[in-house]
Write a protein that holds these residues in place. Structure first.
Motif, PDB file in Angstrom:
ATOM      1  N   ASN A 194       0.803  -1.225   0.000  1.00 47.31           N
ATOM      2  CA  ASN A 194       0.000   0.000   0.000  1.00 47.31           C
ATOM      3  C   ASN A 194       0.833   1.271   0.000  1.00 47.31           C
ATOM      4  O   ASN A 194       0.318   2.354  -0.243  1.00 47.31           O
ATOM      5  N   MET A 232     -11.114   2.735 -12.220  1.00 45.49           N
ATOM      6  CA  MET A 232     -11.686   1.856 -11.198  1.00 45.49           C
ATOM      7  C   MET A 232     -11.168   0.433 -11.353  1.00 45.49           C
ATOM      8  O   MET A 232     -10.950  -0.273 -10.372  1.00 45.49           O
ATOM      9  N   LEU A 246     -12.751  -5.174   8.166  1.00 46.47           N
ATOM     10  CA  LEU A 246     -11.302  -5.147   7.912  1.00 46.47           C
ATOM     11  C   LEU A 246     -10.985  -4.544   6.543  1.00 46.47           C
ATOM     12  O   LEU A 246      -9.899  -4.021   6.322  1.00 46.47           O
ATOM     13  N   LEU A 247     -11.947  -4.678   5.620  1.00 45.37           N
ATOM     14  CA  LEU A 247     -11.631  -4.379   4.222  1.00 45.37           C
ATOM     15  C   LEU A 247     -11.150  -2.939   3.991  1.00 45.37           C
ATOM     16  O   LEU A 247     -10.158  -2.742   3.298  1.00 45.37           O
ATOM     17  N   PRO A 248     -11.823  -1.907   4.549  1.00 41.45           N
ATOM     18  CA  PRO A 248     -11.307  -0.553   4.326  1.00 41.45           C
ATOM     19  C   PRO A 248      -9.871  -0.383   4.829  1.00 41.45           C
ATOM     20  O   PRO A 248      -9.075   0.339   4.234  1.00 41.45           O
ATOM     21  N   LEU A 249      -9.549  -1.095   5.920  1.00 40.03           N
ATOM     22  CA  LEU A 249      -8.225  -0.949   6.528  1.00 40.03           C
ATOM     23  C   LEU A 249      -7.092  -1.413   5.638  1.00 40.03           C
ATOM     24  O   LEU A 249      -5.999  -0.861   5.668  1.00 40.03           O
ATOM     25  N   VAL A 250      -7.349  -2.494   4.890  1.00 40.60           N
ATOM     26  CA  VAL A 250      -6.263  -3.028   4.076  1.00 40.60           C
ATOM     27  C   VAL A 250      -6.287  -2.468   2.660  1.00 40.60           C
ATOM     28  O   VAL A 250      -5.355  -2.678   1.901  1.00 40.60           O
ATOM     29  N   ALA A 251      -7.359  -1.750   2.300  1.00 36.53           N
ATOM     30  CA  ALA A 251      -7.430  -1.168   0.959  1.00 36.53           C
ATOM     31  C   ALA A 251      -6.314  -0.136   0.795  1.00 36.53           C
ATOM     32  O   ALA A 251      -6.014   0.625   1.710  1.00 36.53           O
ATOM     33  N   THR A 252      -5.706  -0.132  -0.382  1.00 35.46           N
ATOM     34  CA  THR A 252      -4.612   0.792  -0.657  1.00 35.46           C
ATOM     35  C   THR A 252      -5.117   2.241  -0.625  1.00 35.46           C
ATOM     36  O   THR A 252      -6.046   2.575  -1.375  1.00 35.46           O
ATOM     37  N   PRO A 253      -4.535   3.112   0.225  1.00 31.15           N
ATOM     38  CA  PRO A 253      -5.057   4.476   0.352  1.00 31.15           C
ATOM     39  C   PRO A 253      -5.188   5.221  -0.970  1.00 31.15           C
ATOM     40  O   PRO A 253      -6.174   5.932  -1.181  1.00 31.15           O
ATOM     41  N   VAL A 254      -4.236   5.047  -1.867  1.00 38.60           N
ATOM     42  CA  VAL A 254      -4.315   5.737  -3.153  1.00 38.60           C
ATOM     43  C   VAL A 254      -5.559   5.297  -3.927  1.00 38.60           C
ATOM     44  O   VAL A 254      -6.291   6.122  -4.491  1.00 38.60           O
ATOM     45  N   ALA A 255      -5.833   3.989  -3.900  1.00 40.12           N
ATOM     46  CA  ALA A 255      -7.010   3.475  -4.604  1.00 40.12           C
ATOM     47  C   ALA A 255      -8.284   3.951  -3.909  1.00 40.12           C
ATOM     48  O   ALA A 255      -9.285   4.250  -4.572  1.00 40.12           O
ATOM     49  N   MET A 294     -11.334   5.893  -5.609  1.00 37.55           N
ATOM     50  CA  MET A 294     -12.699   5.407  -5.456  1.00 37.55           C
ATOM     51  C   MET A 294     -13.634   6.540  -5.011  1.00 37.55           C
ATOM     52  O   MET A 294     -14.695   6.760  -5.599  1.00 37.55           O
ATOM     53  N   TRP A 325     -10.206   4.591   8.375  1.00 38.57           N
ATOM     54  CA  TRP A 325      -9.497   4.240   9.608  1.00 38.57           C
ATOM     55  C   TRP A 325     -10.350   4.007  10.833  1.00 38.57           C
ATOM     56  O   TRP A 325      -9.843   3.519  11.850  1.00 38.57           O
TER      57      TRP A 325
END
Lengths: 308, 314
Positions: free
Chosen positions: A241, A276, B130-139, B143, B188
Motif C-alpha cells: 500500500n 476503477m 477489515l476491508l477498508p483498513l487493508v485497501a490501498t489508500p491511493v485506490a 474510489m 481508519w
C-alpha cells in the motif's frame, strides 16, 4: 448530548431486576435470559440489528461501487439510469493490462513487498526478542522514531544519497526504504508476541544444554510461527500500500502499483472505468490476503495497542 | 568439557572454538540481536533526520547554478512569518487531525459497543470491516473521487433521492478538506473498532454486573464503568491514529495533487513539504518546514501522552 444519551437508560432501568424470589446476584443476573423478551428488549434488539447492517453497508457500499464501475463502459459510468443495471464489460481490465502494462507493476510491488518483508523479519524479529526479554529502552525509543517521523523528511536525504550512488530507480532502494514501513510493524507485533512466550521455556532448554542463542533459535522461534506469519502478512500489505517512497525513488521500470495508478489519472482523467479497474486490481489482492488470514491481520493490527 | 580431556587431538579443537564463539554470542546476546535493527534505523532514519536538520540551515536546492550556502535561521523565519502558505497549512493539519481523531474515536467506540455482544454473523461482520483498513489508500482516494464526482458521482445521486442539492465535495475548495476528513474516517474508523473490541474483551465483567444489580442503567454503566476501564485502550488508539492522521499524504495527493488543489485548500504541512522538496527542489526550505512539522508532532504526542496519564490516574 446528555438528554438523548439518558434515554436508553430508562427502559433498562425499569427492567432492573427486582423480581420477587431472586436475592443473590447470580439469580438476578440470570433473570433476563429465563424470561421471554419484553417489547422494549425486542425493540433494542431490532435497533441493534439495523445499526449493524448500516455499519456494514457504510464500509462496503463504496467498495462495491468501485467494483461495479470497473465493469462499466465510460458511457455507463456517467449515466444515472445505468447505476445498477448495465451490461458488464471487461474492456477496462484489458486497457489496464494492455496499454498500461499493469502486469509489470504488480511484479514490482510483489518483489518489493516480499523483499522488504523478509529483510524486516531478519532484523526485526531478533530485535523484538531483545526488546521483550532484555527491556532495551533505548532501542524501543529508536524504533518509535521510525513510527512518528514524516516520510518526506527521510526522502530528501535518501534521494540525495541514493542518487549519488546511482541507485535511484532500483529494486534495492525500494526494498531498503520500505523496511522503514515494515520493520516497526514486525517489532511491534513480535515484541507483544514474545511477551506471551513464557521465559521458563528458554531456561529449561538452557538446563538441557542449549546456549541462549540456541534456545532462541530452537525453542522460541519455532513457537513464534503464528507471530511471524502475522508480521509477514501485515508487512506485505503495508509495503504493497505504500505510495510515498516509490513515488520519488522508483523509475519507469520499477514503479509500484500505487504510483502507477496515480500516473494513470494524469493520462486519462476521464477514463473512470479504467481507473476503477486499476483500483480494483490493486485492492483485491490485499483484501483476499486479509480475508484468508483475517485472524492474523486483526491480531497484528491490534498488537501492542490494547496493552495500554 | 569431557571432549578436551579424552582427545586433545586437532579434531577436538573445532568444537571448542565453535563453543567459544557461541559463548561469545551468548554473552552479548542482547546486542547481537538488537544491533542490526539499530544500525538500520541509524543508517536509514537517524542519519537522514540529522541531515535534514543540517539542510534546514542551508539554501540547498536542485539548482546546480546556485551552490549550497549556510543561511542560518533564514528558512525558519521565512516559514514562521509566512501567513500565505505555512500558517494555513498548520491550521489545516491541526483541523484535519483533530476532526478525524474525534470522529474516529466517537464512531469507533459506538460501533465497537454495537458489535460487542455476540450475535449471529458476528465473525462475518468483523471480517468485513477489515476491508477498508487493508485497501490501498491511493485506490481509496480514486474510489471516492468517482463517488464524489459532482455531476456523475454516487454521493450526489443519493442526495438527489432525498431532494438535497448536489455538492461539490472534493472539487469545491470550501468542502474539500471536510470531504478528505470523511475519507480518512471511512478508512481508519475500523482500526479504532478493532482496537476497542480487543480492549473490551479484556475488561472484567464483575463491575458491570455489580452495577447492573444495583440498578444502574446502560448509559450510567457505560459512563462510569466501561469508559474509565477502557480509557487506556482509547488513549492508545488515539495516539496511533493521531500519528498517522498528522502525516496523511496519500489520499490528499491522489485526489488533490501537489499543492492540495488550485487554491491550496487541502494543503497540509506534509503536502506542502512534499511540494517544496520534490516539485520545486527547495531542499533547504522544505527541510526547515519538516523540522517545524516534526516539532508539532512531538508536541501533539506529548500532549496526548500527558492526557493519557491523567486519564489513567483518575
Amino acid at each position: 448530548m446528555t438528554a438523548t444519551a439518558h434515554q436508553p437508560a430508562r427502559p433498562s432501568a425499569s427492567r432492573s431486576p427486582r423480581a420477587p424470589g431472586a436475592s443473590t446476584p447470580e439469580e438476578l443476573a440470570a433473570i433476563p435470559e429465563r424470561r421471554p423478551l419484553r417489547p422494549a428488549q425486542r425493540a433494542a434488539g431490532v435497533a441493534r440489528a439495523v445499526g449493524i447492517v448500516l455499519v456494514v453497508l457504510a464500509f462496503l457500499v463504496p467498495l462495491l461501487w468501485m467494483l461495479l464501475a470497473s465493469f462499466k463502459t465510460n458511457l455507463d459510468v456517467v449515466d444515472p439510469a445505468k447505476t445498477f443495471t448495465f451490461s458488464p464489460t471487461t474492456a477496462n481490465y484489458g486497457t489496464v493490462f494492455g496499454a498500461q502494462a499493469f502486469g509489470d507493476f504488480i511484479v514490482n510491488s510483489v518483489v518489493v513487498g516480499i523483499g522488504s518483508t523478509l529483510l524486516a523479519l531478519v532484523i526485526g524479529v531478533p530485535a523484538a526478542y531483545a526488546v521483550s526479554r532484555y527491556r532495551v529502552r533505548s532501542a524501543t525509543g529508536f524504533l518509535l522514531l521510525a513510527r512518528v517521523i514524516p516520510g518526506v523528511s527521510l526522502l530528501i536525504p535518501w534521494y540525495y544519497l541514493f542518487s549519488q550512488v546511482q541507485l535511484v530507480g532500483t529494486y534495492a532502494v525500494l526494498v531498503l526504504t520500505h523496511i522503514f514501513v515494515t520493520m516497526p510493524l514486525v517489532v511491534a507485533i513480535m515484541s507483544s508476541f514474545f511477551e506471551g512466550v513464557p521465559g521458563e521455556l528458554e531456561e529449561a532448554a538452557q538446563i538441557d544444554g542449549c546456549s541462549r542463542i540456541g534456545a532462541f533459535a530452537r525453542v522460541v522461534l519455532p513457537l513464534s510461527v503464528p507471530g511471524i506469519a502475522t508480521s509477514a502478512i501485515l508487512s506485505f500489505i503495508f509495503s504493497w500500500n505504500n505510495f510515498l517512497f516509490a513515488l520519488v525513488l522508483s523509475d519507469q521500470e520499477t514503479r509500484t502499483l500505487p504510483v502507477a495508478i496515480v500516473n494513470f489519472t494524469s493520462y486519462a482523467s476521464v477514463d473512470w472505468g479504467g481507473l476503477m479497474a486499476a483500483a480494483v486490481i490493486i485492492t483485491v489482492p490485499v483484501m483476499l490476503v486479509a480475508l484468508v488470514a483475517q485472524r492474523y491481520v486483526v491480531s497484528g493490527l491490534t498488537a501492542g495497542a490494547t496493552k495500554g | 568439557m569431557a571432549v578436551s580431556t579424552t582427545s586433545p587431538a586437532p579434531a577436538a579443537a573445532r568444537p571448542s572454538t565453535r563453543r567459544s564463539f557461541v559463548d561469545r554470542v551468548d554473552a552479548h546476546l542482547k546486542w547481537v540481536l538488537i544491533v542490526p535493527s539499530v544500525a538500520f534505523v541509524g543508517l536509514l532514519i537517524a542519519f537522514p533526520i540529522a541531515y535534514t536538520a543540517y539542510l534546514s540551515f542551508t539554501n540547498a536546492s536542485g539548482s546546480v547554478s546556485r551552490p549550497k550556502r549556510f543561511v542560518g535561521l533564514e528558512n525558519y523565519t521565512r516559514w514562521l512569518t509566512d501567513a500565505d502558505r505555512f500558517w494555513p497549512a498548520v491550521g489545516r493539519t491541526a483541523y484535519f487531525t483533530g476532526a478525524a481523531l474525534v470522529l474516529e474515536l466517537v464512531i469507533g467506540l459506538a460501533i465497537a459497543l454495537l458489535l460487542r455482544k455476540t450475535f449471529r454473523g458476528q465473525g462475518v461482520v468483523r471480517v468485513l470491516i477489515l476491508l477498508p483498513l487493508v485497501a490501498t489508500p491511493v485506490a481509496v482516494g480514486m474510489m471516492w473521487l468517482l463517488i464524489f464526482e459532482p455531476t456523475i458521482g454516487f454521493a450526489n445521486l443519493v442526495l438527489g433521492w432525498f431532494g438535497i442539492p448536489a455538492q461539490g465535495w472534493l472539487s469545491d475548495p470550501s468542502t474539500a478538506l471536510n470531504t478528505l476528513i470523511f475519507i480518512d474516517v471511512w478508512q481508519w474508523t475500523p482500526m479504532v473498532v478493532l482496537i476497542l473490541l480487543a480492549g473490551l474483551t479484556t475488561l472484567p465483567e464483575e463491575p458491570d454486573e455489580a452495577a447492573r444489580v444495583d440498578g444502574a442503567g446502560a448509559w450510567q454503566r457505560f459512563r462510569h464503568i466501561t469508559l474509565p476501564l477502557l480509557a487506556p485502550v482509547i488513549g492508545a488508539a488515539a495516539i496511533l491514529r493521531s500519528i498517522d492522521a498528522l502525516k496523511t499524504f496519500d489520499i490528499i495527493y491522489a485526489t488533490k495533487g501537489v499543492g492540495g488543489g488550485s487554491s491550496h485548500e487541502a494543503e497540509t504541512l506534509n503536502v506542502l513539504a512534499y511540494g517544496q522538496a520534490f516539485q520545486f527542489s527547495q531542499y533547504g526550505r522544505a527541510s526547515a518546514l519538516l523540522m517545524l512539522f516534526f516539532l508539532l508532532i512531538v508536541i501533539v504526542l506529548a500532549t496526548l501522552a500527558i492526557l493519557r496519564k491523567k486519564a489513567d490516574q483518575s
